[in-house]
Design an enzyme around this catalytic site. Structure first.
Site, PDB file in Angstrom:
ATOM      1  N   SER A 147       0.844  -1.193   0.000  1.00 57.66           N
ATOM      2  CA  SER A 147       0.000   0.000   0.000  1.00 57.66           C
ATOM      3  C   SER A 147       0.885   1.251   0.000  1.00 57.66           C
ATOM      4  O   SER A 147       1.773   1.373  -0.851  1.00 57.66           O
ATOM      5  CB  SER A 147      -0.937  -0.049   1.215  1.00 57.66           C
ATOM      6  OG  SER A 147      -1.941   0.920   1.125  1.00 57.66           O
ATOM      7  N   ARG A 217     -12.026   5.832  10.298  1.00 55.80           N
ATOM      8  CA  ARG A 217     -11.590   4.446  10.272  1.00 55.80           C
ATOM      9  C   ARG A 217     -12.649   3.524   9.673  1.00 55.80           C
ATOM     10  O   ARG A 217     -12.333   2.585   8.951  1.00 55.80           O
ATOM     11  CB  ARG A 217     -11.250   3.983  11.688  1.00 55.80           C
ATOM     12  CG  ARG A 217     -10.790   2.555  11.787  1.00 55.80           C
ATOM     13  CD  ARG A 217      -9.588   2.284  10.902  1.00 55.80           C
ATOM     14  NE  ARG A 217      -8.966   1.012  11.207  1.00 55.80           N
ATOM     15  CZ  ARG A 217      -7.886   0.552  10.604  1.00 55.80           C
ATOM     16  NH1 ARG A 217      -7.299   1.271   9.659  1.00 55.80           N
ATOM     17  NH2 ARG A 217      -7.372  -0.605  10.926  1.00 55.80           N
ATOM     18  N   ASP A 312      -8.784  -6.426  -4.599  1.00 59.42           N
ATOM     19  CA  ASP A 312      -8.404  -5.135  -4.022  1.00 59.42           C
ATOM     20  C   ASP A 312      -9.020  -4.028  -4.878  1.00 59.42           C
ATOM     21  O   ASP A 312      -8.629  -3.845  -6.026  1.00 59.42           O
ATOM     22  CB  ASP A 312      -6.869  -5.024  -4.012  1.00 59.42           C
ATOM     23  CG  ASP A 312      -6.377  -3.718  -3.400  1.00 59.42           C
ATOM     24  OD1 ASP A 312      -7.209  -2.862  -3.041  1.00 59.42           O
ATOM     25  OD2 ASP A 312      -5.146  -3.561  -3.284  1.00 59.42           O
ATOM     26  N   HIS A 345      -7.981  -5.207  -0.278  1.00 60.12           N
ATOM     27  CA  HIS A 345      -6.711  -4.525  -0.062  1.00 60.12           C
ATOM     28  C   HIS A 345      -5.945  -5.137   1.111  1.00 60.12           C
ATOM     29  O   HIS A 345      -4.715  -5.240   1.078  1.00 60.12           O
ATOM     30  CB  HIS A 345      -6.974  -3.039   0.193  1.00 60.12           C
ATOM     31  CG  HIS A 345      -5.741  -2.197   0.252  1.00 60.12           C
ATOM     32  ND1 HIS A 345      -4.872  -2.101  -0.805  1.00 60.12           N
ATOM     33  CD2 HIS A 345      -5.229  -1.424   1.239  1.00 60.12           C
ATOM     34  CE1 HIS A 345      -3.874  -1.289  -0.462  1.00 60.12           C
ATOM     35  NE2 HIS A 345      -4.066  -0.875   0.766  1.00 60.12           N
ATOM     36  N   ASP A 346      -6.668  -5.538   2.129  1.00 60.49           N
ATOM     37  CA  ASP A 346      -6.039  -6.120   3.321  1.00 60.49           C
ATOM     38  C   ASP A 346      -5.266  -7.402   3.033  1.00 60.49           C
ATOM     39  O   ASP A 346      -4.511  -7.864   3.900  1.00 60.49           O
ATOM     40  CB  ASP A 346      -7.100  -6.410   4.388  1.00 60.49           C
ATOM     41  CG  ASP A 346      -7.227  -5.267   5.390  1.00 60.49           C
ATOM     42  OD1 ASP A 346      -6.478  -4.274   5.245  1.00 60.49           O
ATOM     43  OD2 ASP A 346      -8.062  -5.375   6.299  1.00 60.49           O
TER      44      ASP A 346
END
Lengths: 372, 372
Positions: A147, A217, A312, A345-346
């Site tokens: 990232s 968040r 992602d 994405h994680d």
């Protein structure tokens, strides 16, 4: 489990930032794993993403806090610390030990707060280069990150071509899309408009803009997961037996996100969140070359590994492929892996077999090439 | 341009809601276009989405406020008011004239605020059925809507099968995904945690939770546009010549979203936003049939037109196809159009040639079928 203790390294040479501001002195929190060989040729710099730190692997001395990339970095792991000397460094402006907005401003004797200057990806790379100087590392075997960490790895290959043997950018991009910037700006607006933000000087008021951080968040978290993964894990599962007809959490996804937001708001600094999202938005190495990323990469000397994940949607495979295309245009040596993984994405933080195998094989080849 | 004046229709028969709450009396703001024929067979009910109203077409008497679906509804338009009698109705709980949280609670003499009960899609349909009774319409030629409006159209076909000749659901879904619910809940949290929300009773404090509404709208807006469309319209275009190294808007996408958020926060009621997003989350007609949407649709009698847009990631074509599949399972008559349009979820509001042609042709066939 390997217990690690961070080091604090102080720098007192003034640092000129891209914004025009200067920091007269600062310190960096770092951790290292493995042993630097006598040739100093086996050093790997791990660059972190938005909410991570120098604590990459092992457990911290003061508790059971596992490093954010412990599944990737360690003895016998894909980035094998039996062979490589790995350095984790907390970025300048972050909130885990390096100088940042919550640190004391020597000019005022109070926390910097909003007076802490914005820092760019390129600024971070300059700071990390000074750190490398201090550690006596002329050239990294590899600079690696996921990232935002991948952006730093790319920026390293451009700014210090002779100091990077290999560059590994995972789940990354060479520039944020309008949608990426939009999500970042909504998160920032949530923080900036929280009455407890106090123009960034909340430390002096004994509060933190927790409402804003929670919302920021929650938004971020949605974009880190894939829609399919969320459907699989949560779907429309209920938190309670019956619908509440109120604004409590009816669905498990709501409870989960609220919990994530609450947890984050208790440990992360709001000014750091603002600053790092701006660094993300600003990153665009091709901009100075009329938008031609290949031209921006022309003077790089590294070999590259680019990894994307199919689900992602924050930094989609399209972005990884754009980097690969530009590297090929620049006639660079590049390996590309597009990993079919469900976790969005994680995925770059998770222990996916194909993903870890790709990194492992790549580091084996680096070790051979560098005779480690 | 056709100038329209809304009517206020009062109902004083108590309304039992799905939540268990009762409203003793309420009124609905409506607009109508065209003429109801003597057989009362040409009525079309237009159901609105989150932030729209009864003002579907034409300009309002008090200014130049164009109806939200003026490109679709009017003389010679796809929903042709030379043939059809079109009714727009502001949903109960909304903030454009029908009874809602900002209305005076007869029990207290003060605005309902947080005491206004949650309303479901099925409740709205019941209310609209009472409106139809009042207007002497036994059966609609068509119930039509986009997004949340499409859900109402579907709910009509299930709850009042004999009263719906045709059901048109555009850019809609038979249930929200975990990701959809997640976005809604972040938006709600932004509003609920705004100190100016005052537990929903902000009217009494002379304030509105504008910070929360702005953030909610910015999040929503991102999900209404496609990533490609945003890239095309805004990309990384700058608002200013040079980067500001601060938290002003550096990119045009930021200025645009902030402007949209600001505008929305000045006209939309926060309690209405909360209430409508919950209605969206709760909608799931298949739930009572063990998740079998086909079973839920088995007693419908309407013919259906389902339309999806390729770049809509809020309610993706996958969702439209799931409705079609369920209708086919239930052996219903269904037409499906998947429109290749770049504008994401918002496409249902825009004047796309293929899209409008699909609706036009469908209404032609309805007119023939009903001998209008």
């Amino acid at each position: 489990m390997h217990v690690v203790t961070p080091d604090l390294i102080a720098f007192d040479e003034a640092l000129q930032l891209r914004s025009g501001a200067t920091l007269s002195a600062y310190h960096l929190a770092i951790e290292t794993y493995g042993t630097l060989n006598s040739e100093r040729s086996n050093a790997v710099l791990v660059c972190h993403a938005l909410n991570a730190s120098h604590h990459v692997a092992g457990i911290s001395a003061n508790g059971d806090d596992l490093g954010w990339w412990d599944n990737m970095v360690g003895p016998g792991k894909p980035v094998d610390t039996d062979r490589f000397f790995v350095i984790g460094v907390n970025n300048l402006g972050s909130c885990f030990g390096s100088t940042g907005p919550a640190s004391i401003n020597p000019d005022t004797g109070k926390p910097f707060g909003a007076d802490f200057p914005l820092v760019t990806v390129e600024d971070w790379v300059d700071v990390q280069a000074r750190l490398a100087d201090r550690l006596g590392i002329a050239r990294f075997a590899c600079v690696i990150g996921g990232s935002l960490g991948g952006m730093q790895a790319l920026a390293w290959s451009i700014a210090y071509p002779e100091r990077v043997h290999a560059c590994v950018a995972i789940a990354s991009t060479a520039k944020l899309s309008a949608q990426n910037i939009a999500f970042n700006d909504v998160a920032r607006q949530a923080i900036l408009t929280d009455p407890d933000f106090h123009g960034g000087h909340y430390y002096e008021f004994g509060v933190v803009p927790q409402r804003g951080l929670r919302v920021a968040r929650m938004i971020g978290h949605i974009t880190y997961l894939s829609g399919d993964d969320m459907a699989e894990k949560f779907g429309r599962a209920k938190s309670a037996e019956v619908l509440q007809y109120g604004y409590g959490a009816d669905f498990e996804i709501e409870s989960y996100l609220r919990y994530q937001g609450e947890k984050f708001s208790r440990y992360f600094d709001a000014n750091t969140y603002l600053l790092i999202t701006k660094a993300l938005d600003y990153f665009d190495p091709a901009a100075a070359f009329g938008g031609d990323l290949g031209a921006a990469l022309l003077n790089t000397r590294a070999r590259f590994l680019i990894i994307s994940f199919t689900t992602d949607w924050r930094f989609a495979p399209l972005e990884g492929r754009a980097i690969v295309k530009a590297l090929l245009d620049a006639k660079r040596r590049v390996t590309y892996a597009e990993i079919d993984a469900p976790h969005g994405h994680d995925a770059f933080l998770l222990d996916d077999e194909k993903y870890h195998a790709s990194v492992r094989v790549y580091f084996h080849s680096l070790a051979r090439e560098l005779a480690l």
